[in-house]
Design a protein around this motif. Structure first.
Motif, short mmCIF file in Angstrom:
data_model
loop_
_atom_site.label_atom_id
_atom_site.label_comp_id
_atom_site.label_asym_id
_atom_site.label_seq_id
_atom_site.Cartn_x
_atom_site.Cartn_y
_atom_site.Cartn_z
N ILE A 236 0.83 -1.20 0.00
CA ILE A 236 0.00 0.00 0.00
C ILE A 236 0.87 1.26 0.00
O ILE A 236 1.98 1.26 0.53
N LYS A 237 0.33 2.34 -0.58
CA LYS A 237 1.07 3.59 -0.69
C LYS A 237 0.54 4.67 0.26
O LYS A 237 1.27 5.59 0.62
N HIS A 238 -0.74 4.56 0.63
CA HIS A 238 -1.35 5.56 1.50
C HIS A 238 -2.12 4.85 2.61
O HIS A 238 -3.02 4.06 2.33
N LEU A 239 -1.76 5.14 3.85
CA LEU A 239 -2.33 4.44 5.00
C LEU A 239 -2.96 5.44 5.95
O LEU A 239 -2.37 6.47 6.27
N CYS A 240 -4.17 5.12 6.43
CA CYS A 240 -4.86 5.94 7.41
C CYS A 240 -5.27 5.06 8.58
O CYS A 240 -5.94 4.03 8.39
N LEU A 241 -4.86 5.43 9.80
CA LEU A 241 -5.21 4.71 11.01
C LEU A 241 -5.70 5.70 12.05
O LEU A 241 -5.35 6.87 12.02
N ASN A 242 -6.50 5.21 13.00
CA ASN A 242 -6.76 6.05 14.16
C ASN A 242 -5.85 5.58 15.30
O ASN A 242 -5.10 4.60 15.16
N GLY A 243 -5.88 6.29 16.42
CA GLY A 243 -4.94 6.00 17.49
C GLY A 243 -5.02 4.58 18.00
O GLY A 243 -3.99 3.93 18.22
N THR A 244 -6.23 4.08 18.17
CA THR A 244 -6.38 2.72 18.69
C THR A 244 -5.90 1.69 17.68
O THR A 244 -5.27 0.70 18.05
N SER A 245 -6.21 1.89 16.40
CA SER A 245 -5.72 0.97 15.38
C SER A 245 -4.20 0.95 15.33
O SER A 245 -3.58 -0.08 15.08
N LEU A 246 -3.61 2.11 15.57
CA LEU A 246 -2.15 2.20 15.60
C LEU A 246 -1.58 1.33 16.71
O LEU A 246 -0.59 0.62 16.53
N GLU A 247 -2.22 1.36 17.88
CA GLU A 247 -1.77 0.53 18.99
C GLU A 247 -1.99 -0.95 18.69
O GLU A 247 -1.18 -1.80 19.06
N LYS A 248 -3.12 -1.28 18.02
CA LYS A 248 -3.38 -2.67 17.64
C LYS A 248 -2.31 -3.18 16.68
O LYS A 248 -1.85 -4.31 16.77
N LEU A 249 -1.94 -2.32 15.75
CA LEU A 249 -0.93 -2.69 14.77
C LEU A 249 0.40 -2.95 15.45
O LEU A 249 1.16 -3.83 15.05
N CYS A 250 0.68 -2.18 16.48
CA CYS A 250 1.94 -2.36 17.22
C CYS A 250 2.03 -3.75 17.82
O CYS A 250 3.09 -4.35 17.86
N SER A 251 0.90 -4.30 18.26
CA SER A 251 0.90 -5.63 18.85
C SER A 251 1.05 -6.74 17.81
O SER A 251 1.40 -7.86 18.14
#
Length: 415
Positions: A236-251
């Protein structure tokens, strides 16, 4: 020539000019009109009656449902009558209302009818408490290119494949998995995927080799298992996350640097909650994206309350121990956009971090929704604070403007 005759000639000329427009333009005019007026155009002439019956984009929006509520007919019966009189292709079919409902049976009939008439764009956003179960025919519709759904359930039949789907937008929807043993959702030409507060996304394996734009806004539902074992995340070239999704991705990923480089060109974070996990994941994404040049942060929300001081994470704790990682993460950034800026200590600290670690930064765009009577004082205060910040890039400028309730910029300045 009498005044009456001149007036009649002018009307005839006007009608002739409009009627001679290309059919595509006339259909567009009807599409932009409230549907009750578009339908009434059919009484003007045989030509306009044919235009209405062949209108390729049917939009049943809140204005339509409001109009029907003042008549003795139901919305479903009016839509059925329109479809029965329709001839030719239906390229766009849109049911949109946050206050009205339609039965599962009626929605099924509408979707099946549209899918049998060349449907390309389908929107379903109704106010039903119970989620709609999509009919099987839509999953293999060869003409469908854009799908925008809210409050729906995907009960996937085996062999599901949207062969020509380019855009998929799901909100408050559930992917219920396949009825058989397969669990692949094949989207061979999909370019854009937006998931907002969807559940059970991890129950299927997404196959999207051409995906470029991915947006995931979720408060608690996505664990990213479907992405951690899927190569689509690396393309992917363009990514949009919210704060909680960002934390989920970290895990789901290592927090230092990904094994494979990403192709990200831009990263957008909505409701950015400053926490150790969210910052670590953002740094990880930036360090793993050698082509990324643009960051957008749509509102910085509350800081982790466990910190003794609200700016400790950004200023001393994280940066003192992870300075090299932050340097690498921000070294290629050229544009930063901060939306819904409130001027808090946390936001100002974030600006200092970006300025001091971004040697290629060109523009910092700050958008603030502020009362007009306070705008001048706020501008001067912010200008003074920004002028004192050390910048790693000699060409970095700040573009600042207040955006009131109406979408009109009140002022802008460069620092």
């Amino acid at each position: 020539m009498t005044p009456c005759t001149r007036s009649k000639s002018a009307r005839d000329l006007s009608k002739s000019i409009i009627s001679e427009l290309p059919i595509v333009a006339l259909h567009r005019i009807l599409e932009l009109m409230p549907i009750k007026y578009a339908a009434r155009s059919s009484i003007l002439s045989k030509h306009w009656r044919q235009l209405w019956s062949t209108q390729p984009n049917l939009v049943f929006d809140p204005l339509f449902f409001q109009y029907v509520s003042n008549t003795k007919d139901s919305a479903a019966s009016v839509i059925h009558k329109i479809l029965l009189k329709h001839t030719g292709d239906i390229l766009g079919f849109h049911l949109i209302s946050e206050a009205d409902t339609l039965t599962q049976s009626d929605v099924n009939q509408f979707i099946i009818f549209a899918s049998n008439h060349g449907i390309q764009k389908l929107t379903l956003k109704m106010a039903n408490d119970e989620k709609y179960v999509l009919p099987d025919s839509i999953f293999t519709c060869a003409t469908l290119t854009h799908l925008n759904l809210s409050r729906c359930i995907f009960m996937l039949p085996d062999g599901t494949q949207f062969p020509n789907l380019i855009t998929l937008q799901l909100e408050h929807s559930k992917i219920a998995g396949h009825r058989g043993l397969e669990n692949n959702l094949n989207l061979p030409v999909l370019v854009t995927m937006e998931l907002r507060f969807c559940v059970d996304v991890d129950s299927v394996y997404l196959v999207s080799p051409k995906l470029e734009n991915l947006s995931i806004i979720s408060s608690y539902t996505i664990t990213f298992r479907c992405f951690s074992v899927n190569p689509i995340f690396t393309i992917i070239k363009h990514l949009c996350l919210n704060g909680t999704s960002l934390e989920k991705l970290c895990s789901a990923y290592v927090e230092v640097k990904l094994c494979q480089p990403l192709k990200l060109q831009s990263l957008k974070i909505c409701n950015f909650k400053i926490s150790l996990e969210s910052i670590a994941c953002a740094v990880c994404l930036l360090r793993s994206s050698p082509n990324l040049s643009e960051i957008e942060i749509d509102e910085v929300v509350k800081v982790d309350e466990t910190l003794n001081q609200r700016t400790e994470l950004l200023s001393s704790y994280y940066l003192s121990t992870k300075k090299d990682r932050v340097d690498e993460a921000l070294r290629l950034i050229q544009t930063v956009r901060l939306r819904k800026f409130k001027g808090s200590r946390t936001e100002m600290c974030l600006i200092r971090v970006i300025f001091s670690h971004s040697p290629n930064l060109e523009r910092m765009i700050i958008e603030q929704c502020e009362k007009l009577e306070n705008a001048t004082n706020y501008k001067e205060k912010l200008r003074e604070q920004l002028s004192c910040i050390t910048r790693a890039s000699p060409k970095a400028i700040v573009v600042k403007y207040v955006q009131p309730v109406f979408p009109v910029a009140y002022y802008d300045f460069f620092v």
